[in-house]
Design a protein around this motif. Structure first.
Motif, PDB file in Angstrom:
ATOM      1  N   SER A 295       0.833  -1.203   0.000  1.00 52.80           N
ATOM      2  CA  SER A 295       0.000   0.000   0.000  1.00 52.80           C
ATOM      3  C   SER A 295       0.870   1.257   0.000  1.00 52.80           C
ATOM      4  O   SER A 295       2.062   1.215   0.290  1.00 52.80           O
ATOM      5  CB  SER A 295      -0.916   0.012   1.229  1.00 52.80           C
ATOM      6  OG  SER A 295      -0.167   0.297   2.393  1.00 52.80           O
ATOM      7  N   LYS A 296       0.242   2.381  -0.305  1.00 51.51           N
ATOM      8  CA  LYS A 296       0.938   3.666  -0.346  1.00 51.51           C
ATOM      9  C   LYS A 296       1.554   3.997   1.016  1.00 51.51           C
ATOM     10  O   LYS A 296       2.674   4.501   1.097  1.00 51.51           O
ATOM     11  CB  LYS A 296      -0.043   4.757  -0.784  1.00 51.51           C
ATOM     12  CG  LYS A 296       0.590   6.085  -1.059  1.00 51.51           C
ATOM     13  CD  LYS A 296      -0.441   7.066  -1.602  1.00 51.51           C
ATOM     14  CE  LYS A 296       0.195   8.392  -1.931  1.00 51.51           C
ATOM     15  NZ  LYS A 296      -0.777   9.327  -2.494  1.00 51.51           N
ATOM     16  N   SER A 297       0.838   3.707   2.106  1.00 51.08           N
ATOM     17  CA  SER A 297       1.365   3.992   3.443  1.00 51.08           C
ATOM     18  C   SER A 297       2.541   3.078   3.783  1.00 51.08           C
ATOM     19  O   SER A 297       3.463   3.490   4.482  1.00 51.08           O
ATOM     20  CB  SER A 297       0.275   3.877   4.505  1.00 51.08           C
ATOM     21  OG  SER A 297      -0.212   2.554   4.593  1.00 51.08           O
ATOM     22  N   GLU A 298       2.532   1.848   3.283  1.00 55.07           N
ATOM     23  CA  GLU A 298       3.662   0.939   3.500  1.00 55.07           C
ATOM     24  C   GLU A 298       4.881   1.398   2.712  1.00 55.07           C
ATOM     25  O   GLU A 298       5.996   1.362   3.219  1.00 55.07           O
ATOM     26  CB  GLU A 298       3.287  -0.487   3.098  1.00 55.07           C
ATOM     27  CG  GLU A 298       2.292  -1.145   4.017  1.00 55.07           C
ATOM     28  CD  GLU A 298       1.785  -2.482   3.494  1.00 55.07           C
ATOM     29  OE1 GLU A 298       1.628  -3.391   4.317  1.00 55.07           O
ATOM     30  OE2 GLU A 298       1.569  -2.610   2.275  1.00 55.07           O
ATOM     31  N   VAL A 299       4.676   1.859   1.495  1.00 49.52           N
ATOM     32  CA  VAL A 299       5.764   2.372   0.656  1.00 49.52           C
ATOM     33  C   VAL A 299       6.409   3.585   1.322  1.00 49.52           C
ATOM     34  O   VAL A 299       7.631   3.734   1.304  1.00 49.52           O
ATOM     35  CB  VAL A 299       5.249   2.729  -0.759  1.00 49.52           C
ATOM     36  CG1 VAL A 299       6.285   3.514  -1.544  1.00 49.52           C
ATOM     37  CG2 VAL A 299       4.852   1.474  -1.509  1.00 49.52           C
ATOM     38  N   ALA A 300       5.616   4.444   1.949  1.00 50.98           N
ATOM     39  CA  ALA A 300       6.121   5.656   2.589  1.00 50.98           C
ATOM     40  C   ALA A 300       7.057   5.353   3.754  1.00 50.98           C
ATOM     41  O   ALA A 300       7.836   6.197   4.168  1.00 50.98           O
ATOM     42  CB  ALA A 300       4.965   6.529   3.063  1.00 50.98           C
ATOM     43  N   LYS A 301       7.006   4.129   4.282  1.00 52.50           N
ATOM     44  CA  LYS A 301       7.842   3.747   5.422  1.00 52.50           C
ATOM     45  C   LYS A 301       9.168   3.109   5.004  1.00 52.50           C
ATOM     46  O   LYS A 301       9.981   2.773   5.851  1.00 52.50           O
ATOM     47  CB  LYS A 301       7.072   2.783   6.319  1.00 52.50           C
ATOM     48  CG  LYS A 301       5.849   3.417   6.955  1.00 52.50           C
ATOM     49  CD  LYS A 301       5.078   2.423   7.769  1.00 52.50           C
ATOM     50  CE  LYS A 301       3.824   3.061   8.346  1.00 52.50           C
ATOM     51  NZ  LYS A 301       3.041   2.113   9.122  1.00 52.50           N
ATOM     52  N   ILE A 302       9.381   2.944   3.704  1.00 50.96           N
ATOM     53  CA  ILE A 302      10.570   2.270   3.197  1.00 50.96           C
ATOM     54  C   ILE A 302      11.519   3.271   2.537  1.00 50.96           C
ATOM     55  O   ILE A 302      11.121   4.034   1.655  1.00 50.96           O
ATOM     56  CB  ILE A 302      10.181   1.178   2.165  1.00 50.96           C
ATOM     57  CG1 ILE A 302       9.194   0.186   2.775  1.00 50.96           C
ATOM     58  CG2 ILE A 302      11.402   0.481   1.609  1.00 50.96           C
ATOM     59  CD1 ILE A 302       9.717  -0.601   3.951  1.00 50.96           C
TER      60      ILE A 302
ATOM     61  N   PRO B 199      15.839   6.604  -7.251  1.00 51.58           N
ATOM     62  CA  PRO B 199      15.314   6.238  -8.570  1.00 51.58           C
ATOM     63  C   PRO B 199      14.058   7.058  -8.895  1.00 51.58           C
ATOM     64  O   PRO B 199      13.243   7.339  -8.007  1.00 51.58           O
ATOM     65  CB  PRO B 199      14.966   4.754  -8.430  1.00 51.58           C
ATOM     66  CG  PRO B 199      15.793   4.271  -7.274  1.00 51.58           C
ATOM     67  CD  PRO B 199      15.928   5.458  -6.349  1.00 51.58           C
ATOM     68  N   SER B 200      13.902   7.451 -10.124  1.00 50.76           N
ATOM     69  CA  SER B 200      12.804   8.341 -10.523  1.00 50.76           C
ATOM     70  C   SER B 200      11.427   7.793 -10.150  1.00 50.76           C
ATOM     71  O   SER B 200      10.529   8.557  -9.803  1.00 50.76           O
ATOM     72  CB  SER B 200      12.872   8.651 -12.009  1.00 50.76           C
ATOM     73  OG  SER B 200      12.763   7.471 -12.768  1.00 50.76           O
ATOM     74  N   ASP B 201      11.244   6.488 -10.176  1.00 48.27           N
ATOM     75  CA  ASP B 201       9.942   5.907  -9.851  1.00 48.27           C
ATOM     76  C   ASP B 201       9.637   5.930  -8.349  1.00 48.27           C
ATOM     77  O   ASP B 201       8.515   5.655  -7.941  1.00 48.27           O
ATOM     78  CB  ASP B 201       9.830   4.480 -10.390  1.00 48.27           C
ATOM     79  CG  ASP B 201      10.813   3.516  -9.762  1.00 48.27           C
ATOM     80  OD1 ASP B 201      11.963   3.915  -9.465  1.00 48.27           O
ATOM     81  OD2 ASP B 201      10.440   2.340  -9.573  1.00 48.27           O
ATOM     82  N   LYS B 202      10.622   6.286  -7.521  1.00 40.10           N
ATOM     83  CA  LYS B 202      10.419   6.316  -6.072  1.00 40.10           C
ATOM     84  C   LYS B 202      10.480   7.726  -5.494  1.00 40.10           C
ATOM     85  O   LYS B 202      10.273   7.913  -4.304  1.00 40.10           O
ATOM     86  CB  LYS B 202      11.465   5.440  -5.381  1.00 40.10           C
ATOM     87  CG  LYS B 202      11.320   3.978  -5.733  1.00 40.10           C
ATOM     88  CD  LYS B 202      12.332   3.135  -5.014  1.00 40.10           C
ATOM     89  CE  LYS B 202      12.122   1.670  -5.388  1.00 40.10           C
ATOM     90  NZ  LYS B 202      13.077   0.816  -4.683  1.00 40.10           N
TER      91      LYS B 202
END
Length: 61
Positions: free
Chosen positions: A2-9, A42-45
């Motif tokens: 999820s978007k919130s999980e991605v924000a923690k990495i 990386p541009s995608d992150k």
């Protein structure tokens, strides 16, 4: 993931970034991230998660 999980990495090392931005203050609110470190993302992150404190220290040296 999820978007919130991605924000923690961390987008550089893939580990938890321990960011509490928007939750009443975070270590990342008090530091400046040099452009050359932000350019490593990386541009995608870009714009999706904070760099962790370990990567900030590692790349500042």
């Amino acid at each position: 993931m999820s978007k919130s999980e991605v924000a923690k990495i961390c987008p550089l090392c893939g580990q938890h970034n321990n960011c509490k931005h928007g939750e009443g203050g975070c270590w990342c609110d008090t530091v400046k991230f040099p452009k050359y470190i932000l350019d490593l993302i990386p541009s995608d992150k870009r714009g999706k998660a904070c760099i962790c404190k370990s990567c900030l220290e590692k790349y500042q040296k």
